[in-house]
Design an enzyme around this catalytic site. Structure first.
Site, PDB file in Angstrom:
ATOM      1  N   GLY A  15       0.784  -1.243   0.000  1.00 24.57           N
ATOM      2  CA  GLY A  15       0.000   0.000   0.000  1.00 24.57           C
ATOM      3  C   GLY A  15       0.809   1.283   0.000  1.00 24.57           C
ATOM      4  O   GLY A  15       0.302   2.331   0.386  1.00 24.57           O
ATOM      5  N   SER A  16       2.054   1.221  -0.495  1.00 25.00           N
ATOM      6  CA  SER A  16       2.833   2.469  -0.476  1.00 25.00           C
ATOM      7  C   SER A  16       2.282   3.481  -1.484  1.00 25.00           C
ATOM      8  O   SER A  16       2.372   4.694  -1.263  1.00 25.00           O
ATOM      9  CB  SER A  16       4.321   2.191  -0.727  1.00 25.00           C
ATOM     10  OG  SER A  16       4.549   1.802  -2.054  1.00 25.00           O
ATOM     11  N   ARG A  67     -15.034 -15.138  -9.082  1.00 20.92           N
ATOM     12  CA  ARG A  67     -14.587 -13.791  -9.452  1.00 20.92           C
ATOM     13  C   ARG A  67     -15.744 -12.799  -9.580  1.00 20.92           C
ATOM     14  O   ARG A  67     -15.694 -11.694  -9.047  1.00 20.92           O
ATOM     15  CB  ARG A  67     -13.813 -13.863 -10.778  1.00 20.92           C
ATOM     16  CG  ARG A  67     -13.319 -12.532 -11.298  1.00 20.92           C
ATOM     17  CD  ARG A  67     -12.511 -12.717 -12.548  1.00 20.92           C
ATOM     18  NE  ARG A  67     -11.339 -13.542 -12.268  1.00 20.92           N
ATOM     19  CZ  ARG A  67     -10.176 -13.068 -11.792  1.00 20.92           C
ATOM     20  NH1 ARG A  67     -10.051 -11.784 -11.572  1.00 20.92           N
ATOM     21  NH2 ARG A  67      -9.170 -13.866 -11.560  1.00 20.92           N
ATOM     22  N   MET A  92      -3.943  -6.954  -6.974  1.00 23.52           N
ATOM     23  CA  MET A  92      -3.471  -8.086  -7.768  1.00 23.52           C
ATOM     24  C   MET A  92      -4.625  -8.925  -8.313  1.00 23.52           C
ATOM     25  O   MET A  92      -4.644 -10.147  -8.167  1.00 23.52           O
ATOM     26  CB  MET A  92      -2.526  -8.961  -6.932  1.00 23.52           C
ATOM     27  CG  MET A  92      -1.368  -8.206  -6.322  1.00 23.52           C
ATOM     28  SD  MET A  92      -0.404  -7.305  -7.561  1.00 23.52           S
ATOM     29  CE  MET A  92       0.513  -8.678  -8.247  1.00 23.52           C
ATOM     30  N   ARG A  93      -5.592  -8.234  -8.924  1.00 31.40           N
ATOM     31  CA  ARG A  93      -6.730  -8.926  -9.521  1.00 31.40           C
ATOM     32  C   ARG A  93      -6.977  -8.329 -10.898  1.00 31.40           C
ATOM     33  O   ARG A  93      -6.918  -7.106 -11.054  1.00 31.40           O
ATOM     34  CB  ARG A  93      -8.009  -8.703  -8.684  1.00 31.40           C
ATOM     35  CG  ARG A  93      -7.904  -9.050  -7.246  1.00 31.40           C
ATOM     36  CD  ARG A  93      -8.174 -10.490  -6.989  1.00 31.40           C
ATOM     37  NE  ARG A  93      -9.540 -10.868  -7.314  1.00 31.40           N
ATOM     38  CZ  ARG A  93      -9.949 -12.146  -7.322  1.00 31.40           C
ATOM     39  NH1 ARG A  93      -9.107 -13.114  -7.053  1.00 31.40           N
ATOM     40  NH2 ARG A  93     -11.197 -12.445  -7.612  1.00 31.40           N
ATOM     41  N   LEU A  95      -9.526  -7.164 -13.560  1.00 35.25           N
ATOM     42  CA  LEU A  95     -10.921  -6.751 -13.498  1.00 35.25           C
ATOM     43  C   LEU A  95     -11.666  -7.287 -14.717  1.00 35.25           C
ATOM     44  O   LEU A  95     -11.159  -7.251 -15.834  1.00 35.25           O
ATOM     45  CB  LEU A  95     -11.036  -5.224 -13.479  1.00 35.25           C
ATOM     46  CG  LEU A  95     -10.296  -4.481 -12.365  1.00 35.25           C
ATOM     47  CD1 LEU A  95     -10.633  -2.995 -12.410  1.00 35.25           C
ATOM     48  CD2 LEU A  95     -10.625  -5.058 -10.997  1.00 35.25           C
ATOM     49  N   HIS A 111       1.493   1.003 -12.877  1.00 34.11           N
ATOM     50  CA  HIS A 111       2.214  -0.197 -13.324  1.00 34.11           C
ATOM     51  C   HIS A 111       3.712   0.126 -13.375  1.00 34.11           C
ATOM     52  O   HIS A 111       4.093   1.187 -13.893  1.00 34.11           O
ATOM     53  CB  HIS A 111       1.697  -0.591 -14.716  1.00 34.11           C
ATOM     54  CG  HIS A 111       2.339  -1.824 -15.245  1.00 34.11           C
ATOM     55  ND1 HIS A 111       1.965  -3.098 -14.841  1.00 34.11           N
ATOM     56  CD2 HIS A 111       3.360  -1.995 -16.122  1.00 34.11           C
ATOM     57  CE1 HIS A 111       2.709  -3.982 -15.458  1.00 34.11           C
ATOM     58  NE2 HIS A 111       3.562  -3.346 -16.234  1.00 34.11           N
ATOM     59  N   ASP A 147      -3.270  -4.096 -18.618  1.00 36.92           N
ATOM     60  CA  ASP A 147      -2.331  -2.960 -18.612  1.00 36.92           C
ATOM     61  C   ASP A 147      -2.300  -2.238 -19.959  1.00 36.92           C
ATOM     62  O   ASP A 147      -1.240  -1.803 -20.422  1.00 36.92           O
ATOM     63  CB  ASP A 147      -0.914  -3.443 -18.232  1.00 36.92           C
ATOM     64  CG  ASP A 147      -0.871  -4.096 -16.867  1.00 36.92           C
ATOM     65  OD1 ASP A 147      -1.608  -3.644 -15.972  1.00 36.92           O
ATOM     66  OD2 ASP A 147      -0.116  -5.077 -16.689  1.00 36.92           O
ATOM     67  N   GLU A 176       6.826   6.094  -8.888  1.00 40.01           N
ATOM     68  CA  GLU A 176       5.399   5.762  -8.831  1.00 40.01           C
ATOM     69  C   GLU A 176       4.676   6.693  -7.870  1.00 40.01           C
ATOM     70  O   GLU A 176       3.571   7.168  -8.135  1.00 40.01           O
ATOM     71  CB  GLU A 176       5.203   4.314  -8.371  1.00 40.01           C
ATOM     72  CG  GLU A 176       5.684   3.270  -9.358  1.00 40.01           C
ATOM     73  CD  GLU A 176       5.354   1.860  -8.899  1.00 40.01           C
ATOM     74  OE1 GLU A 176       4.261   1.635  -8.366  1.00 40.01           O
ATOM     75  OE2 GLU A 176       6.216   0.968  -9.063  1.00 40.01           O
TER      76      GLU A 176
HETATM   77  C1  GRF Z   1       3.651  -1.233  -7.395  1.00 38.83           C
HETATM   78  O1  GRF Z   1       4.903  -1.496  -7.961  1.00 38.83           O
HETATM   79  C2  GRF Z   1       2.618  -1.026  -8.466  1.00 38.83           C
HETATM   80  O2  GRF Z   1       3.131  -0.403  -9.607  1.00 38.83           O
HETATM   81  C3  GRF Z   1       2.203  -2.431  -8.798  1.00 38.83           C
HETATM   82  O3  GRF Z   1       2.188  -3.094  -7.551  1.00 38.83           O
HETATM   83  C4  GRF Z   1       3.099  -2.448  -6.670  1.00 38.83           C
HETATM   84  C5  GRF Z   1       2.304  -2.068  -5.449  1.00 38.83           C
HETATM   85  O4  GRF Z   1       3.101  -1.507  -4.450  1.00 38.83           O
HETATM   86  N1  GRF Z   1       0.933  -2.450  -9.490  1.00 38.83           N
HETATM   87  P1  GRF Z   1       2.421  -0.824  -3.183  1.00 38.83           P
HETATM   88  O5  GRF Z   1       1.487  -1.871  -2.575  1.00 38.83           O
HETATM   89  O6  GRF Z   1       1.667   0.379  -3.660  1.00 38.83           O
HETATM   90  O7  GRF Z   1       3.537  -0.478  -2.272  1.00 38.83           O
END
Ligand code: GRF
Length: 202
Positions: A15-16, A67, A92-93, A95, A111, A147, A176
């Site tokens: 969740g960063s 799903r 990580m799903r 859609l 991404h 993506d 990011e």
């Molecule tokens: C990030 O690298 C994002 O680009 C990818 O998953 C990672 C998630 O990192 N989709 P975080 O959970 O936001 O730290």
């Protein structure tokens, strides 16, 4: 659209990127309010981060649930919070079309590559293996593909000779955290439209 815009964040882990968005909101840099954070994993660290920030954080576990059913639950929750924008932040799903069509051109994803290079998973390792000299991150609107949606913001980083997956991932992650807020800010504050594959600001 309300002002501030009502944003829901979906995440699966650390969740960063959510945290970076939250910081931008808290610092008044984004005309948005993150009204709910939802994870498909109960143990996602991002849920704790949200709760500490005073944001409603909910787990809707996907494991063992079909799903479509899981998506219906998530959509219902987002609707209950009157969410206008959905930010995927390490969700990580994949859609389905039903989900994408429920929020047309209002779902953003981040991404860790310069799309359209290296879609999918483990992309920092793929970039290193390919020997690219520049990589980076992409914030894009989500369409029905993987993506593949219209690009809003990209930020590049050099790939160094002694990079490994960890060092490259960390360098991209720093970008990011800048890119996600920048993309949402542009979409919320400037006129834009989607033309073919492209987002046009004007
Ligand atoms: C990030 O690298 C994002 O680009 C990818 O998953 C990672 C998630 O990192 N989709 P975080 O959970 O936001 O730290």
């Amino acid at each position: 659209m309300t002002d501030p815009a009502r944003v829901g964040v979906l995440l699966s882990g650390r969740g960063s990127n959510y945290q970076a968005l939250q910081r931008s909101v808290d610092e008044g840099l984004l005309p948005a309010e993150i009204v709910v954070v939802i994870s498909n994993h109960r143990g996602a660290k991002g849920l704790d981060t949200a709760r500490r920030a005073g944001v409603t954080a909910k787990a809707i576990p996907s494991s063992g649930m079909p799903r479509e059913k899981h998506e219906r639950c998530v959509i219902a929750e987002l609707r209950a919070f009157e969410v206008e924008w959905v930010c995927l932040a390490g969700y990580m799903r994949l859609l389905t079309a039903t989900f994408v069509d429920a929020f047309p051109h209002r779902i953003l994803n981040i991404h860790p590559s310069l799309l359209p290079a290296f879609p999918g998973l483990n992309v920092q390792a793929a970039a290193l293996e390919h020997g690219v000299r520049v990589s980076g991150c992409t914030v894009h609107l989500v369409d029905r593909g993987l993506d593949s949606g219209p690009i809003v913001v990209q930020r590049a980083v050099d790939v160094l000779d002694d990079d490994d997956e960890d060092s490259l991932s960390a360098r991209i992650l720093r970008e990011e955290h800048v890119a996600y807020s920048a993309a949402l800010r542009r979409l919320l504050t400037e006129p834009w439209r989607v033309e073919g594959r492209a987002v046009r600001f004007s």
